[in-house]
Write a protein that holds these residues in place. Structure first.
Motif, PDB file in Angstrom:
ATOM      1  N   ALA A  66      30.631 -29.197 -19.452  1.00 32.42           N
ATOM      2  CA  ALA A  66      31.923 -29.146 -18.765  1.00 32.42           C
ATOM      3  C   ALA A  66      32.834 -30.265 -19.238  1.00 32.42           C
ATOM      4  O   ALA A  66      34.050 -30.100 -19.287  1.00 32.42           O
ATOM      5  CB  ALA A  66      31.724 -29.226 -17.257  1.00 32.42           C
ATOM      6  N   ASP A  67      32.237 -31.401 -19.595  1.00 29.90           N
ATOM      7  CA  ASP A  67      33.039 -32.504 -20.107  1.00 29.90           C
ATOM      8  C   ASP A  67      33.581 -32.208 -21.500  1.00 29.90           C
ATOM      9  O   ASP A  67      34.627 -32.720 -21.888  1.00 29.90           O
ATOM     10  CB  ASP A  67      32.217 -33.793 -20.151  1.00 29.90           C
ATOM     11  N   LEU A  68      32.852 -31.400 -22.255  1.00 25.55           N
ATOM     12  CA  LEU A  68      33.272 -31.076 -23.616  1.00 25.55           C
ATOM     13  C   LEU A  68      34.326 -29.978 -23.649  1.00 25.55           C
ATOM     14  O   LEU A  68      35.115 -29.898 -24.585  1.00 25.55           O
ATOM     15  CB  LEU A  68      32.064 -30.644 -24.453  1.00 25.55           C
ATOM     16  N   MET A  69      34.303 -29.126 -22.665  1.00 23.10           N
ATOM     17  CA  MET A  69      35.201 -27.979 -22.658  1.00 23.10           C
ATOM     18  C   MET A  69      36.381 -28.257 -21.741  1.00 23.10           C
ATOM     19  O   MET A  69      36.225 -28.430 -20.551  1.00 23.10           O
ATOM     20  CB  MET A  69      34.448 -26.730 -22.208  1.00 23.10           C
ATOM     21  N   ARG A  70      37.525 -28.280 -22.309  1.00 18.12           N
ATOM     22  CA  ARG A  70      38.751 -28.464 -21.538  1.00 18.12           C
ATOM     23  C   ARG A  70      39.591 -27.205 -21.718  1.00 18.12           C
ATOM     24  O   ARG A  70      39.803 -26.738 -22.831  1.00 18.12           O
ATOM     25  CB  ARG A  70      39.547 -29.668 -22.045  1.00 18.12           C
ATOM     26  N   PHE A  71      40.042 -26.662 -20.632  1.00 20.54           N
ATOM     27  CA  PHE A  71      40.829 -25.439 -20.681  1.00 20.54           C
ATOM     28  C   PHE A  71      42.257 -25.726 -20.258  1.00 20.54           C
ATOM     29  O   PHE A  71      42.494 -26.368 -19.249  1.00 20.54           O
ATOM     30  CB  PHE A  71      40.239 -24.374 -19.744  1.00 20.54           C
ATOM     31  N   GLU A  72      43.162 -25.247 -21.044  1.00 22.13           N
ATOM     32  CA  GLU A  72      44.559 -25.294 -20.647  1.00 22.13           C
ATOM     33  C   GLU A  72      44.958 -23.878 -20.266  1.00 22.13           C
ATOM     34  O   GLU A  72      44.974 -22.984 -21.103  1.00 22.13           O
ATOM     35  CB  GLU A  72      45.425 -25.810 -21.793  1.00 22.13           C
TER      36      GLU A  72
END
Length: 68
Positions: free
Chosen positions: A5-11
């Motif tokens: 979750a820390d690696l995946m950032r969603f805009e």
């Protein structure tokens, strides 16, 4: 848990209508339920193992100042 979750950032798009946002949320919820139906017991076992491992590591932490 993994740091995924820390690696995946969603805009997320800011132009979705509430109906579109709800449709995405419902699709993700259905996906989550299907994922759990197939892999739920294996995921629970993995979470339990990671929790045990983290608890053991916490027991090994030593932060007292050394006297020398």
């Amino acid at each position: 848990m993994s740091g995924l979750a820390d690696l995946m950032r969603f805009e997320l798009p800011e132009h979705w209508t509430p109906e579109q946002a709800l449709a995405v949320q419902e699709a993700l919820e259905a996906f989550s339920e299907a994922l759990f139906a197939v892999y739920g017991s294996q995921m629970q076992a993995l979470i339990a193992e990671e929790t045990r491992r983290n608890e053991q590591l916490e027991l090994l932490e030593f932060d007292d100042p050394l006297p020398f």
